[in-house]
Motif scaffolding. Structure first.
Motif, PDB file in Angstrom:
ATOM      1  N   ALA A 149       0.834  -1.207   0.000  1.00 20.18           N
ATOM      2  CA  ALA A 149       0.000   0.000   0.000  1.00 20.18           C
ATOM      3  C   ALA A 149       0.865   1.252   0.000  1.00 20.18           C
ATOM      4  N   GLY A 150       1.986   1.210   0.746  1.00 23.62           N
ATOM      5  CA  GLY A 150       2.921   2.334   0.745  1.00 23.62           C
ATOM      6  C   GLY A 150       3.527   2.563  -0.624  1.00 23.62           C
ATOM      7  N   LEU A 151       3.856   1.473  -1.328  1.00 21.88           N
ATOM      8  CA  LEU A 151       4.406   1.577  -2.674  1.00 21.88           C
ATOM      9  C   LEU A 151       3.377   2.166  -3.633  1.00 21.88           C
ATOM     10  N   SER A 152       2.123   1.729  -3.510  1.00 21.61           N
ATOM     11  CA  SER A 152       1.075   2.244  -4.393  1.00 21.61           C
ATOM     12  C   SER A 152       0.837   3.731  -4.158  1.00 21.61           C
ATOM     13  N   PHE A 153       0.886   4.148  -2.896  1.00 24.31           N
ATOM     14  CA  PHE A 153       0.728   5.577  -2.598  1.00 24.31           C
ATOM     15  C   PHE A 153       1.853   6.383  -3.237  1.00 24.31           C
ATOM     16  N   ILE A 154       3.088   5.893  -3.117  1.00 30.26           N
ATOM     17  CA  ILE A 154       4.222   6.588  -3.728  1.00 30.26           C
ATOM     18  C   ILE A 154       4.053   6.664  -5.234  1.00 30.26           C
ATOM     19  N   ASP A 155       3.585   5.571  -5.860  1.00 22.01           N
ATOM     20  CA  ASP A 155       3.410   5.564  -7.311  1.00 22.01           C
ATOM     21  C   ASP A 155       2.386   6.605  -7.761  1.00 22.01           C
ATOM     22  N   VAL A 156       1.319   6.784  -6.966  1.00 25.35           N
ATOM     23  CA  VAL A 156       0.302   7.779  -7.321  1.00 25.35           C
ATOM     24  C   VAL A 156       0.902   9.181  -7.297  1.00 25.35           C
ATOM     25  N   VAL A 157       1.565   9.539  -6.213  1.00 26.92           N
ATOM     26  CA  VAL A 157       2.100  10.902  -6.111  1.00 26.92           C
ATOM     27  C   VAL A 157       3.293  11.091  -7.048  1.00 26.92           C
ATOM     28  N   TYR A 158       4.071  10.042  -7.253  1.00 31.22           N
ATOM     29  CA  TYR A 158       5.213  10.121  -8.170  1.00 31.22           C
ATOM     30  C   TYR A 158       4.736  10.394  -9.593  1.00 31.22           C
ATOM     31  N   ALA A 159       3.726   9.631 -10.030  1.00 30.05           N
ATOM     32  CA  ALA A 159       3.175   9.858 -11.367  1.00 30.05           C
ATOM     33  C   ALA A 159       2.534  11.232 -11.469  1.00 30.05           C
ATOM     34  N   SER A 160       1.954  11.726 -10.367  1.00 33.93           N
ATOM     35  CA  SER A 160       1.283  13.030 -10.377  1.00 33.93           C
ATOM     36  C   SER A 160       2.264  14.190 -10.476  1.00 33.93           C
ATOM     37  N   VAL A 161       3.505  13.956 -10.127  1.00 33.60           N
ATOM     38  CA  VAL A 161       4.525  15.001 -10.263  1.00 33.60           C
ATOM     39  C   VAL A 161       4.865  15.229 -11.733  1.00 33.60           C
ATOM     40  N   ILE A 162       4.840  14.158 -12.531  1.00 35.47           N
ATOM     41  CA  ILE A 162       5.290  14.237 -13.926  1.00 35.47           C
ATOM     42  C   ILE A 162       4.133  14.288 -14.913  1.00 35.47           C
ATOM     43  N   SER A 163       3.190  13.355 -14.812  1.00 36.55           N
ATOM     44  CA  SER A 163       2.199  13.136 -15.867  1.00 36.55           C
ATOM     45  C   SER A 163       1.277  14.324 -16.137  1.00 36.55           C
ATOM     46  N   PRO A 164       0.665  14.966 -15.136  1.00 38.90           N
ATOM     47  CA  PRO A 164      -0.244  16.078 -15.464  1.00 38.90           C
ATOM     48  C   PRO A 164       0.427  17.207 -16.257  1.00 38.90           C
TER      49      PRO A 164
END
Length: 305
Positions: free
Chosen positions: A62-77
């Motif tokens: 769950a910690g990894l999934s949370f990091i992936d969400v915010v990590y992708a949100s830094v770049i993708s939008p």
């Protein structure tokens, strides 16, 4: 030293200069980002509300999934906006913030993957002591330690770059602000800074990747002493972890464990570990994990139907 504020904004060249290709890529990356957010959020929610997923392994997942969400949100939008609207400028401060956040979450993921490997080692090689060693407060400390490691890594990266003089040009040959493309724009000698980046990024990734390979090698070697059912389950779990580790670390090692130079393949590799990998991680874990898929079905029936 020349003033760095000669440059107040940067121009990101992005992935392509073709307007038709940009529109197609904006749709592809939009769908990828939506899938990344939905899949990873679903894992966090499932682990949070499913009593059957109370083991440390799922806590870290769950910690990894949370990091992936915010990590992708830094770049993708920002990438999607640039592709769709063609507005490819980013202010100096926003660029530095993006750089800091990208390395914060990427660094945290590096250390968390190491923690997850340790968790699997204890679970498989020391099963009788697993719940004693991996108590809840220990898991929380290890998770916080991963974030602290990512924070320190990011602080070092940003501080090594922030005080250097940017006096033009201001065109970044990339789709987001990263260390090596920015080093090309600095109007002073960057040899020492490039060396620091390679040590703080590439060397650390290489060492942790080697440790991960050794740890999973030890785990796989120990499987000969357990039952067939236990071996099957352990192979499935470790197989998912190894796939995620390879997908994340190999591009990062290539990107940072080298002299401060840019290659034509850099953008493609950056897309892979900033956009594709966060999307694939939940699919890899859920498709190969019967406990997770069963928990997802039960949660769907209980909360939705």
């Amino acid at each position: 030293m020349e003033p760095r504020n000669n440059v107040t904004y940067f121009i990101l060249l992005g992935l392509t200069q073709n307007s038709n290709e940009e529109k197609v890529l904006s749709v592809i990356f939009s769908l990828s980002y939506i899938l990344t957010v939905l899949d990873n959020t679903l894992i966090v929610v499932t682990v949070t509300f499913s009593k059957s997923l109370g083991s440390p392994m799922y806590f870290f997942l769950a910690g990894l999934s949370f990091i992936d969400v915010v990590y992708a949100s830094v770049i993708s939008p920002h990438l999607i906006s640039n592709l769709f609207f063609g507005q490819k400028t980013i202010s100096f401060q926003a660029c530095m913030i993006q750089l800091f956040m990208e390395h914060l979450f990427a660094g945290s993921e590096v250390f968390l993957l190491l923690v997850m490997a340790y968790d699997r080692y204890v679970a498989i090689c020391k099963p009788l002591h697993y719940l004693i060693i991996m108590r809840h407060w220990v898991c929380v400390v290890l998770l916080i330690g991963s974030w602290i490691g990512g924070f320190l890594h990011s602080v070092i990266q940003l501080s090594s770059l922030y005080g250097l003089p940017f006096c033009g040009p201001n065109v970044i040959d990339h789709f987001f602000c990263d260390m090596y493309p920015l080093l090309k724009l600095i109007c002073s000698d960057t040899y020492v800074t490039g060396l620091l980046v390679a040590v703080n990024g590439g060397l650390i990734c290489s060492i942790i990747f080697l440790l991960l390979l050794i740890s999973y090698g030890v785990i796989l070697h120990s499987l000969k002493n357990i039952s067939q059912e236990g071996k099957r389950k352990a192979l499935s779990t470790c197989g998912s972890h190894i796939i995620v580790v390879v997908f994340f670390f190999v591009p990062c090692i290539f990107m940072y464990a080298r002299p401060a130079r840019n290659f034509s393949v850099d953008k493609s590799l950056s897309v892979f570990y900033t956009v594709i990998t966060p999307m694939l991680n939940p699919l890899i874990y859920t498709l190969r994990n019967s406990e997770m898929t069963n928990a997802l079905k039960q949660l769907w029936r209980r909360k939705v139907i």
